[in-house]
Design a protein around this motif. Structure first.
Motif: not given
Length: 142
Positions: A57-86
């Motif tokens: 994203t423009a603010d560099a706080r979130t990344a969207f990742l293309d994964l196999r099998n049509g899924r999307t990975g997300i890395v999102q900053s929450i405070g000073d840590c990162f949350l990851t999701r599929i």
């Protein structure tokens, strides 16, 4: 001890605690240095997943990742840590791209409801929206 003195001590103590947290970095928001950091952080939680494309994203706080099998990975900053999701089709509750090119995503996950994500490049916005729409359409077709 009189009540006004006690109140003053409590207020001073709370202000001192808040200042200590702030000046030791407790109010700092994490940002991603680039695609490599997003891939590395995602791989910590999901070592068996292979990401093909990373879009920040423009603010560099979130990344969207293309994964196999049509899924999307997300890395999102929450405070000073990162949350990851599929994200899969069943996770998406609502998806919208507004006129300014920002994506609004609402997820069914109660631990992270989604958010609003703006990209510096319109092509990134369209690619992420298309990937998420494909997930959403797969859910509706099922």
């Amino acid at each position: 001890m009189s009540l006004p003195v006690l109140v003053a001590l409590v207020v001073f103590g709370i202000a001192l605690s808040v200042a200590a947290v702030h000046f030791t970095g407790g109010t700092k928001t994490a940002t991603l240095a680039g695609s490599d950091q997003a891939l590395s952080r995602f791989a910590e939680d999901f070592p068996d997943e292979v990401a093909t494309t990373v879009r920040l994203t423009a603010d560099a706080r979130t990344a969207f990742l293309d994964l196999r099998n049509g899924r999307t990975g997300i890395v999102q900053s929450i405070g000073d840590c990162f949350l990851t999701r599929i994200v899969t089709a069943s996770d998406i509750v609502a998806l919208d791209v507004n006129d300014s090119g920002a994506i609004s995503l609402k997820l069914a996950d109660f631990t992270w409801k989604g958010g609003r994500f703006a990209f510096a490049d319109r092509a990134d916005t369209e690619a992420v929206a298309a990937a998420l729409r494909n997930l959403d359409q797969a859910r509706e077709a099922a």
